[in-house]
Design a protein around this motif. Structure first.
Motif, PDB file in Angstrom:
ATOM      1  N   LYS A 310       0.838  -1.209   0.000  1.00 30.74           N
ATOM      2  CA  LYS A 310       0.000   0.000   0.000  1.00 30.74           C
ATOM      3  C   LYS A 310       0.868   1.252   0.000  1.00 30.74           C
ATOM      4  N   ARG A 311       1.922   1.252   0.826  1.00 36.50           N
ATOM      5  CA  ARG A 311       2.800   2.414   0.899  1.00 36.50           C
ATOM      6  C   ARG A 311       3.542   2.634  -0.416  1.00 36.50           C
ATOM      7  N   ILE A 312       4.029   1.555  -0.990  1.00 39.94           N
ATOM      8  CA  ILE A 312       4.755   1.669  -2.258  1.00 39.94           C
ATOM      9  C   ILE A 312       3.842   2.212  -3.350  1.00 39.94           C
ATOM     10  N   ALA A 313       2.603   1.756  -3.355  1.00 33.95           N
ATOM     11  CA  ALA A 313       1.650   2.151  -4.397  1.00 33.95           C
ATOM     12  C   ALA A 313       1.253   3.619  -4.307  1.00 33.95           C
ATOM     13  N   GLU A 314       1.567   4.274  -3.194  1.00 33.74           N
ATOM     14  CA  GLU A 314       1.234   5.691  -3.039  1.00 33.74           C
ATOM     15  C   GLU A 314       2.130   6.595  -3.873  1.00 33.74           C
ATOM     16  N   ARG A 315       3.293   6.074  -4.273  1.00 35.04           N
ATOM     17  CA  ARG A 315       4.266   6.901  -4.987  1.00 35.04           C
ATOM     18  C   ARG A 315       4.597   6.274  -6.343  1.00 35.04           C
ATOM     19  N   PHE A 316       5.293   7.044  -7.172  1.00 32.46           N
ATOM     20  CA  PHE A 316       5.678   6.545  -8.480  1.00 32.46           C
ATOM     21  C   PHE A 316       7.058   5.906  -8.414  1.00 32.46           C
ATOM     22  N   TYR A 317       7.111   4.633  -8.716  1.00 30.13           N
ATOM     23  CA  TYR A 317       8.374   3.912  -8.855  1.00 30.13           C
ATOM     24  C   TYR A 317       8.362   3.167 -10.184  1.00 30.13           C
ATOM     25  N   GLU A 318       9.545   2.923 -10.705  1.00 29.58           N
ATOM     26  CA  GLU A 318       9.661   2.144 -11.945  1.00 29.58           C
ATOM     27  C   GLU A 318       9.547   0.649 -11.677  1.00 29.58           C
ATOM     28  N   VAL A 319      10.199   0.197 -10.588  1.00 29.55           N
ATOM     29  CA  VAL A 319      10.322  -1.239 -10.339  1.00 29.55           C
ATOM     30  C   VAL A 319      10.286  -1.521  -8.841  1.00 29.55           C
ATOM     31  N   VAL A 320       9.663  -2.626  -8.467  1.00 27.13           N
ATOM     32  CA  VAL A 320       9.817  -3.200  -7.133  1.00 27.13           C
ATOM     33  C   VAL A 320      10.425  -4.581  -7.320  1.00 27.13           C
ATOM     34  N   VAL A 321      11.526  -4.863  -6.611  1.00 32.55           N
ATOM     35  CA  VAL A 321      12.168  -6.165  -6.704  1.00 32.55           C
ATOM     36  C   VAL A 321      12.277  -6.743  -5.299  1.00 32.55           C
ATOM     37  N   ALA A 322      11.885  -7.995  -5.141  1.00 31.43           N
ATOM     38  CA  ALA A 322      11.896  -8.641  -3.830  1.00 31.43           C
ATOM     39  C   ALA A 322      12.062 -10.142  -4.001  1.00 31.43           C
ATOM     40  N   PHE A 323      12.342 -10.825  -2.875  1.00 29.91           N
ATOM     41  CA  PHE A 323      12.455 -12.278  -2.925  1.00 29.91           C
ATOM     42  C   PHE A 323      11.085 -12.946  -2.995  1.00 29.91           C
ATOM     43  N   ASP A 324      10.043 -12.240  -2.503  1.00 30.44           N
ATOM     44  CA  ASP A 324       8.705 -12.810  -2.595  1.00 30.44           C
ATOM     45  C   ASP A 324       7.663 -11.738  -2.285  1.00 30.44           C
ATOM     46  N   TYR A 325       6.386 -12.079  -2.526  1.00 34.88           N
ATOM     47  CA  TYR A 325       5.269 -11.158  -2.312  1.00 34.88           C
ATOM     48  C   TYR A 325       4.102 -11.934  -1.719  1.00 34.88           C
ATOM     49  N   LEU A 333      -0.143  -4.167  -5.797  1.00 28.60           N
ATOM     50  CA  LEU A 333       0.875  -3.663  -6.726  1.00 28.60           C
ATOM     51  C   LEU A 333       0.426  -3.781  -8.176  1.00 28.60           C
ATOM     52  N   LYS A 334      -0.391  -4.780  -8.474  1.00 23.64           N
ATOM     53  CA  LYS A 334      -0.865  -4.955  -9.848  1.00 23.64           C
ATOM     54  C   LYS A 334      -1.893  -3.902 -10.254  1.00 23.64           C
ATOM     55  N   THR A 335      -2.395  -3.138  -9.282  1.00 26.66           N
ATOM     56  CA  THR A 335      -3.291  -2.033  -9.646  1.00 26.66           C
ATOM     57  C   THR A 335      -2.512  -0.903 -10.309  1.00 26.66           C
ATOM     58  N   LYS A 336      -1.194  -0.905 -10.128  1.00 23.67           N
ATOM     59  CA  LYS A 336      -0.325   0.068 -10.805  1.00 23.67           C
ATOM     60  C   LYS A 336       0.105  -0.568 -12.129  1.00 23.67           C
ATOM     61  N   LYS A 337      -0.618  -0.260 -13.175  1.00 24.97           N
ATOM     62  CA  LYS A 337      -0.478  -0.943 -14.456  1.00 24.97           C
ATOM     63  C   LYS A 337       0.963  -0.998 -14.971  1.00 24.97           C
ATOM     64  N   ASN A 338       1.694   0.086 -14.833  1.00 25.84           N
ATOM     65  CA  ASN A 338       3.024   0.149 -15.422  1.00 25.84           C
ATOM     66  C   ASN A 338       4.143  -0.240 -14.461  1.00 25.84           C
ATOM     67  N   LEU A 339       3.820  -0.445 -13.188  1.00 28.61           N
ATOM     68  CA  LEU A 339       4.843  -0.789 -12.205  1.00 28.61           C
ATOM     69  C   LEU A 339       5.376  -2.192 -12.470  1.00 28.61           C
ATOM     70  N   ARG A 340       6.653  -2.287 -12.684  1.00 30.67           N
ATOM     71  CA  ARG A 340       7.274  -3.581 -12.918  1.00 30.67           C
ATOM     72  C   ARG A 340       7.509  -4.250 -11.566  1.00 30.67           C
ATOM     73  N   VAL A 341       6.885  -5.387 -11.358  1.00 33.79           N
ATOM     74  CA  VAL A 341       7.003  -6.134 -10.105  1.00 33.79           C
ATOM     75  C   VAL A 341       7.843  -7.373 -10.391  1.00 33.79           C
ATOM     76  N   ILE A 342       8.989  -7.473  -9.731  1.00 36.45           N
ATOM     77  CA  ILE A 342       9.983  -8.491 -10.055  1.00 36.45           C
ATOM     78  C   ILE A 342      10.282  -9.359  -8.840  1.00 36.45           C
ATOM     79  N   LYS A 343      10.273 -10.654  -9.065  1.00 35.55           N
ATOM     80  CA  LYS A 343      10.679 -11.620  -8.042  1.00 35.55           C
ATOM     81  C   LYS A 343      12.006 -12.232  -8.463  1.00 35.55           C
ATOM     82  N   VAL A 344      12.963 -12.271  -7.532  1.00 37.28           N
ATOM     83  CA  VAL A 344      14.298 -12.789  -7.849  1.00 37.28           C
ATOM     84  C   VAL A 344      14.661 -13.919  -6.885  1.00 37.28           C
ATOM     85  N   PRO A 345      15.499 -14.859  -7.333  1.00 40.46           N
ATOM     86  CA  PRO A 345      15.905 -15.963  -6.455  1.00 40.46           C
ATOM     87  C   PRO A 345      17.029 -15.553  -5.517  1.00 40.46           C
ATOM     88  N   LYS A 346      17.092 -16.210  -4.366  1.00 40.71           N
ATOM     89  CA  LYS A 346      18.242 -16.035  -3.483  1.00 40.71           C
ATOM     90  C   LYS A 346      19.358 -16.937  -3.994  1.00 40.71           C
TER      91      LYS A 346
END
Length: 502
Positions: A310-325, A333-346
């Protein structure tokens, strides 16, 4: 002289239909072992290589196609009378089409470290056939990828030398890559560079590079997990610059056990914080420079939860990258159409880095995580809390463009300065930025990625109220910096480890 197509493949996708097509075009079909039996069982009139050469497979199948009748039929020049006479005298077919793909060494390498299995999956006959056909592309069509069968069939009557050359270049690229994977695996990625072998697999073409007029691709090391194994869960296509920024966040994420948020802008951190509460970590990272964070990359080294989303979605970011969601977080986060949401492996954080220069390459081990060792060189001793902040600030400085200066307190960055040609300018830039944002640096610590060439940075930091400083040491004027620290009653520690990032 009869014309023939030689077909011997590990990946048998589409090969039956392709063989039938070639047979209908008037080609005799030469084949080996399992491929030949598959084709024969499906109605293709097959001549097995061992019958064609009158030589049985030997050494458990290691020697099948390595025979003069095979390679003379591929390599002879069709417009050279002497070559034609030689092949005729051998009674060889004119092998005008070679359809081969290789033993799956890469797949084997990903699944096992058993040396015997690895060695048995190193193809010899396949690369030899492919290279022979590619060498003679003026006369021979070589097909190494099942995905090319359709194009060959659709354009068969229009295939020219240019098409054959493109297919041959694909072969040379394949065999080079194949050998590179072997070197990487058998050397455990230690000595590849000394053997002139770098294996890269192109994943996709990017829209463009750093700028729209630059062509770009994204490639991966085939045997190691990392950023190339990311999963995109939302948003627009990743750009070249996105990937560069994500890489900085990802490297930082891999090195910290404490819950951390980092905000990256233009390949350098503009806010970093650690806190058991991921929401507080985000808020503290953002507080360092909320202006620069606009349009940045958020890196979270844990699971993004609903409240953080919710906090992240309040502002404009290009990408969020995390180990999980969390599921709810992902919905938000998917309500922000252009926000790239990325999951990466450890993954492990030690690897090789490659950078290009004009006409060459620079290759080095990455600046991996190392134990925070230090020597107190000032009269004043740092407190335990200051040592934690000094270690944290020095970590952030490692990922900040040189010359890097980081002010921090309570597990969060207060101001960051980097990319300046003078170290004191970085210190002043960060302080000026803090002043603009009404951030008080009194009681903070300061980290420098390289040694202080003069005492001016210590004097300046003390004037801001900085109480402890970490730097590598190693300057011929170290004594002056130590004296400055003692004059201002500031704790100063040397790590004897430099962290330049150019």
């Amino acid at each position: 002289m009869e014309k023939a197509a030689l077909i011997s493949v590990s990946d048998k996708k589409g090969v039956v239909d392709f063989a039938k097509f070639l047979q209908d075009k008037g080609y005799r079909i030469l084949s080996t072992g399992l491929t030949g039996r598959l084709l024969k069982d499906n109605g293709v009139d097959v001549i097995f290589i061992e019958d064609y050469t009158s030589s049985k497979e030997i050494l458990g199948g290691r020697v099948k196609t390595l025979h003069p009748l095979v390679h003379a039929g591929i390599l002879f020049k069709r417009d050279d009378n002497e070559h034609v006479e030689t092949v005729n005298s051998l009674g060889a077919f004119s092998i005008d089409i070679v359809v081969v793909n290789l033993y799956p060494f890469e797949e084997t390498a990903l699944s096992t470290d058993d040396l015997d299995k690895l060695i048995e999956n190193i193809d010899i006959g396949g690369p030899t056939l492919l290279r022979a056909a590619a060498k003679n592309y003026r006369h021979v069509l070589v097909v190494s990828d099942p995905d090319d069968y359709k194009a060959v069939m659709e354009n068969f009557d229009k295939i020219d030398e240019d098409f054959r050359k493109r297919m041959a270049l694909k072969v040379f690229s394949l065999t080079s890559y194949y050998d590179g994977v072997i070197v990487d695996k058998l050397s455990e990625n230690r000595f590849s560079f000394f053997n002139n072998s770098i294996s890269l697999k192109i994943l996709n073409r990017l829209r463009y590079g750093e700028n729209p007029h630059q062509e770009a691709f994204f490639a991966k090391n085939p045997l190691f997990e990392g950023l190339a194994d990311l999963i995109q869960l939302n948003g627009k296509e990743l750009s070249y610059n996105n990937i560069l920024d994500i890489d900085v966040a990802y490297r930082m994420m891999l090195e910290r056990e404490n819950t951390m948020c980092t905000i990256i802008k233009h390949n350098t951190p503009c806010g970093v914080a650690e806190n058991e509460d991921v929401l507080k970590a985000y808020g503290n990272a953002l507080a360092c420079d909320p202006v620069s964070a606009f349009g940045g990359i958020i890196g979270i080294n844990t699971t993004v939860n609903e409240e953080l989303a919710k906090r992240i979605a309040e502002r404009f970011y290009e990408v969020v990258v995390a180990f999980d969601y969390d599921e709810k977080a992902l919905e938000i986060l998917k309500t922000k159409k252009n926000l790239r949401v990325i999951k990466v492996p450890k993954v492990k954080s030690e690897f090789w880095e490659i950078r290009t220069v004009v006409g060459g390459y620079l290759i080095q081990q990455n600046d991996a995580l190392s134990e925070f060792k230090y020597e107190v060189v000032s009269k004043k001793q740092p407190t335990e809390e200051q040592l934690k902040d000094l270690e944290f600030a020095f970590f952030v400085a490692k990922f900040t463009k040189s010359n890097a200066i980081v002010y921090a307190k309570d597990g969060m960055t207060k101001a960051i300065g980097g990319g300046q040609t003078s170290r004191i300018d970085s210190a002043k830039f960060a302080a000026a930025r803090a002043k603009e944002l009404n951030i008080d640096l009194k009681g903070s610590v300061m980290a420098s990625d390289g040694f202080f060439p003069f005492r001016d940075s210590v004097d300046f930091a003390a004037g801001l109220g900085v109480e402890a400083i970490v730097e590598p040491g190693g300057s011929i004027r170290d004594k002056e910096s130590i004296e400055a620290a003692d004059e201002h009653d500031v704790a100063l520690i040397f790590t004897h480890t430099r962290h330049f990032r150019h």
